[in-house]
Each structure stands twice: as C-alpha cells, then as structure tokens.
Design an enzyme around this catalytic site. Structure first.
Site, short mmCIF file in Angstrom:
data_model
loop_
_atom_site.label_atom_id
_atom_site.label_comp_id
_atom_site.label_asym_id
_atom_site.label_seq_id
_atom_site.Cartn_x
_atom_site.Cartn_y
_atom_site.Cartn_z
N ALA A 66 0.91 -1.25 -0.22
CA ALA A 66 -0.08 -0.09 -0.27
C ALA A 66 0.65 1.27 0.26
O ALA A 66 2.17 1.67 0.24
CB ALA A 66 -1.17 0.64 1.06
N GLY A 109 0.34 -4.96 0.67
CA GLY A 109 -0.55 -4.92 0.15
C GLY A 109 -0.24 -5.52 -1.09
O GLY A 109 -1.59 -6.39 -1.94
N GLU A 112 -1.17 -9.08 -0.75
CA GLU A 112 -1.66 -9.82 -0.05
C GLU A 112 -2.69 -9.55 -1.71
O GLU A 112 -4.07 -10.35 -1.75
CB GLU A 112 -2.43 -8.73 0.81
CG GLU A 112 -1.89 -8.80 2.00
CD GLU A 112 -2.43 -7.56 3.11
OE1 GLU A 112 -2.18 -6.02 2.43
OE2 GLU A 112 -2.75 -7.93 4.20
N GLU A 132 4.76 -5.48 6.65
CA GLU A 132 3.70 -3.73 7.92
C GLU A 132 4.06 -3.49 9.44
O GLU A 132 4.34 -2.92 9.94
CB GLU A 132 1.99 -4.62 8.01
CG GLU A 132 1.21 -4.06 6.44
CD GLU A 132 1.37 -5.31 5.38
OE1 GLU A 132 2.05 -6.08 5.74
OE2 GLU A 132 0.97 -5.72 5.13
#
Ligand code: CO8
Length: 258
Positions: A66, A109, A112, A132
């Site tokens: 992200a 992300g 993911e 993260e």
C-alpha cells in the site's frame, strides 16, 4: 479500450492482461491505482470475449505494498469511516479466473493483492513478505487471513511477526505460489495458463473457482454439499455434453460457452 492512469490493459485472444503501472513508486497501491485495477478487472469480467485475466507488474515490482505516503496522513477515524481500500472487495468478486504473474517485490498489500488472485505464478526474482509490522501496523488487505489459509499458522506468524521477506523458491516450497519460472518466461507462462483456462467452458471455470473458494469459507460438510450442487449444475450445460462426447470421440472439446 478504456485508458487508465495507473494500469495498462491489453488482450491476447481471450485473455485480458492488466499491468500495474506506477513505476516511480514500485507500483505502490494508492487509491487511484486501486480504482484502476478494480475498474479494469470488472471491465474484463463483463466482456464476453474474455475467459481469463492475468494481473502483473513490472520486472522490479509486482507491487511494493500500500502507498505508505498516502497512508501516513490517515487517522483511526479516517480508516474506520472512509472504508479505505474497500473496493478491493469488488476485485475478489470478479468471477473470471485471475492469474497473478509476480516478478520482483510483492510486499504488504502487494503480496495481499497477489493472494486475492486465484493463483500465483512467480518469477524466480519474486520476493514476498508482509513487512507491515516494521511500519507499526499489521496486514490490512487480507494478509493475516489469506496468508494463514495459504501456508498455515506457523509460517504465516513467522512472516507477519518478523516482517521478513521470502524468495520465490521458499514461496513455492510453502505453497504460497503455484509455479516458479525464469523471469523472462513469466508473462508467457501466465498467459499460457490463462489461455488454457479460457479455452474451457466459462460457466464451468466459474463453478470450479467458486467451489475451491468455498473451501476457505465453510465447513467440510457444507463445502462438499456446495461442490455437489455445482457439479450437478454442470449437467445443465450443453458444454458438459460436448466435453464428454469429445472424450468418447477422441477429439478436443469445442465448448460453446467460452
Ligand atoms: N509506498 C509508497 N512509496 C513506495 C513504496 C510504498 N509501499 N515502496 C516503494 N516506494 C517508493 C519509494 O519511496 C521510492 O520513491 P522515491 O524515489 O520518490 O523516494 C521508490 O518507490 C523506489 O523505492 P526505493 O528507493 O525504496 O527502492 P529500493 O530498491 O531501495 O527498495 C523496497 C525497494 C525494499 C521495496 C522498498 O521500497 C520498501 O521497503 N518499500 C516499502 C515496502 C513495504 O513496507 N510495504 C508494505 C506497505 S504497508 C501495506 O502494504 C499495508 C497494506 C494494508 C493496507 C490496508 C488499508 C485498509
């Protein structure tokens, strides 16, 4: 074909290819990129000419996570009230099978997003991880759930708690990816797999995807009942009759619903 800012799209026969394209930030997933990926995937999903989708990035990065700069300014209230990244649910609702072709970084992300696809083909250069925790947060796009289901508790805890990255060979060994191929063969291999899927009956491929996904969401008994219903449903299709006739006649099936 629609032009997007952060993804490139092309079709090869019945395969739709979506390439993440935000090179300056290693394809970091900001809201604009998410919107483009979701819109492109939905457009392919409703396109009768498309039977499978490939999602890929660059040689250097599938996606480095992200967008940390975008996230840095967010508050608890923003995250709980704005539903940030909620549109990824629309990506996982895409019915058409999606193959992730991952080279380079697939972190946070990015890892993911690869796991939201139906299976992952990795280049030997790929690096996966959920870093993260090093940023003071935890996975937020499904990492704690999809990774655990994919590789089991102990290995998922290792990655999520230490934030360490793994190479393609380790990702293959622990079952995170379906295949590892040389980096220069990645797209061809993924498109080849997608072409093969797209040559099947699309309603049957969708039923197969649905059945496997059900295994992650329900009990064995309920999953088996779902599988039986979906299996029986195939018998409503002329493609089922064609597939079985083709076997008897020792020829390739020519499915109608492709
Ligand atoms: N976000 C924003 N920008 C990024 C990101 C990122 N995740 N990753 C890389 N970039 C940018 C860098 O800032 C840099 O930009 P600039 O040139 O303007 O400084 C450019 O991309 C190139 O990166 P580097 O210079 O760092 O390249 P290196 O080859 O030295 O390093 C790494 C590559 C190792 C991938 C490094 O960039 C890195 O560690 N990136 C961050 C990886 C990471 O921590 N990812 C997890 C992010 S958190 C997350 O994904 C949470 C998801 C859940 C959200 C749910 C919300 C509801």
């Amino acid at each position: 074909m629609t032009q997007y800012e952060h993804v490139l799209t092309e079709t090869r026969g019945r395969v739709g290819i979506i390439t993440l394209h935000r090179p300056k930030a290693l394809n970091a997933l900001d809201e604009a990129l998410m919107n483009d990926v979701v819109d492109a995937a939905r457009a392919f999903d409703v396109d009768a000419g498309i039977g499978a989708i490939v999602l890929t990035g660059s040689e250097r990065a599938f996606a480095a996570g992200a967008d940390i700069r975008e996230m840095a300014g967010k508050s608890f209230v923003d995250l709980t009230t704005q539903g940030i990244f909620g549109r990824w649910d629309e990506f996982t609702a895409v019915r058409t099978p999606i193959v992730a072709a991952v080279a380079g970084y697939a972190l946070g992300g990015g890892c993911e997003l690869a796991m939201m696809c139906d299976f992952i083909i990795a280049a030997d250069t790929a690096t996966f991880g959920q870093p993260e925790i090093t940023l003071g947060v935890i996975p937020g796009m499904g990492g704690s759930q999809r990774l655990t289901r994919a590789i089991g508790k102990s290995k998922a805890m290792d990655l999520v708690l230490t934030g360490r990255s793994i190479d393609a060979e380790e990702a293959d060994r622990i079952g995170l990816v379906a295949r590892v191929v040389p980096a220069d063969a990645l797209l061809d291999e993924a498109v080849g797999a997608a072409e093969r899927i797209a040559s099947m009956s699309l309603p049957v491929a969708i039923a197969a995807k649905d059945a496997v996904n059900t295994a992650f969401e329900t009990t064995l008994d309920e999953g088996l009942r779902t599988e039986r219903r979906l299996f029986a449903g195939c018998f409503a299709l002329d493609d089922r009759a064609e597939g079985m006739a083709a076997f008897s006649e020792k020829r390739r099936a020519n499915f109608t619903h492709r």
